[in-house]
Design an enzyme around this catalytic site. Structure first.
Site, mmCIF file in Angstrom:
data_model
loop_
_atom_site.group_PDB
_atom_site.id
_atom_site.type_symbol
_atom_site.label_atom_id
_atom_site.label_comp_id
_atom_site.label_asym_id
_atom_site.label_seq_id
_atom_site.Cartn_x
_atom_site.Cartn_y
_atom_site.Cartn_z
ATOM 1 N N HIS A 139 24.659 6.461 -8.000
ATOM 2 C CA HIS A 139 24.223 6.453 -6.604
ATOM 3 C C HIS A 139 25.009 7.429 -5.732
ATOM 4 O O HIS A 139 25.001 7.313 -4.514
ATOM 5 C CB HIS A 139 24.329 5.033 -6.039
ATOM 6 N N CYS B 45 23.655 25.787 8.331
ATOM 7 C CA CYS B 45 22.218 25.990 8.579
ATOM 8 C C CYS B 45 21.685 25.115 9.706
ATOM 9 O O CYS B 45 20.512 25.203 10.045
ATOM 10 C CB CYS B 45 21.421 25.742 7.282
#
Ligand SMILES: [Zn+2]
Length: 268
Positions: free
Chosen positions: A117, A179
């Site tokens: 996970h 970004c």
């Protein structure tokens, strides 16, 4: 002292596929999600869908995480982690597949680990896929949200915290410095699929294993339970250490209802 049934199980099988869950980390101060009946102890965590769709959910998530991270970030491995590192050191562990995101198996010395996970100590950008340390984000979160540092709350296994009745609309959520994309903890959220290559890598290790050892998991989440199903299909014996019921109880060769540290103590 007579040899325990679990020690016999470990002695009898050369290569074990080890699957661990939250029960392993309870004694490191990271509370379990579920009680002995496998039911939620508290409100279920944020879903992937809500995190992606709603800026307000991300504000709430990161505000709670700002508080909760202090405890997760300070957690140290316990004897359950050390016993499983020892299992690897004596050549018994084919792989350790963990449902935990705390990195404590690696901190205890395990090297052959698949983090099913993900890892809470990493952050991933959903725009450019860049990975960065959670610690660095903590410094940014604290710098731009100084008023939030005084809040104290209960902490959940994923570094989340309970802050009921709080207005999160003023919480500042940092974007990716490269970004401008949405940052997400590098963990698999509820409602999100485990990346397929990660599942396939773990399944290959299961093929190479003689038996399966489950430690501290109720196996209620399908992402972990599917490895039990695969082990059963392949005719591999399964032992489980867990306080309370597991989803796989009817499928187990051996069930040990004891704290993980106590059950694995023979390894240390
Ligand atoms: Zn980015």
């Amino acid at each position: 002292m007579p040899q325990s049934a679990l020690q016999e199980f470990v002695d009898q099988h050369r290569r074990l596929f080890v699957l661990t869950g939250a029960g392993c980390s309870v004694n490191s101060g990271i509370p379990d999600y579920r009680d002995a009946d496998g039911a939620w102890k508290r409100a279920p965590p944020v879903t992937f869908q809500a995190f992606v769709a709603q800026a307000a959910t991300r504000q709430r998530y990161w505000a709670r995480s700002l508080i909760g991270w202090r405890r997760i970030g300070d957690a140290r491995p316990n004897d359950a982690h050390r016993a499983l590192a020892r299992l690897e050191a004596i050549g018994k562990s084919e792989i350790l597949l963990t449902q935990n995101v705390d990195g404590l198996h690696q901190a205890a010395g395990s090297a052959k680990v698949v983090d099913l996970h993900g890892r809470i100590d990493q952050v991933r950008c959903m725009g450019c896929d860049g990975v960065s340390p959670r610690k660095a984000l903590q410094e940014r979160l604290e710098r731009i949200n100084p008023d939030w540092l005084a809040l104290e709350a209960l902490v959940a296994p994923d570094g989340d915290a309970d802050l009921d009745g709080v207005d999160f609309s003023t919480f500042a959520v940092p974007a990716c410095p490269h970004c401008g994309g949405v940052l997400k903890p590098d963990v698999v959220f509820f409602g999100e699929n485990v990346p397929r290559p990660r599942v396939e890598a773990a399944m290959r290790h299961l093929d190479e294993s003689e038996a399966m050892l489950v430690v501290g998991s109720s196996l209620m989440v399908y992402s972990g339970f599917r490895f039990v199903e695969a082990a059963v299909r392949a005719g591999k014996p399964i032992a489980a250490v867990n306080l309370g019921r597991t989803r796989a109880d009817a499928l187990l060769t051996l069930k040990v209802e004891a704290p993980c540290e106590a059950a694995l103590g023979f390894l240390l």
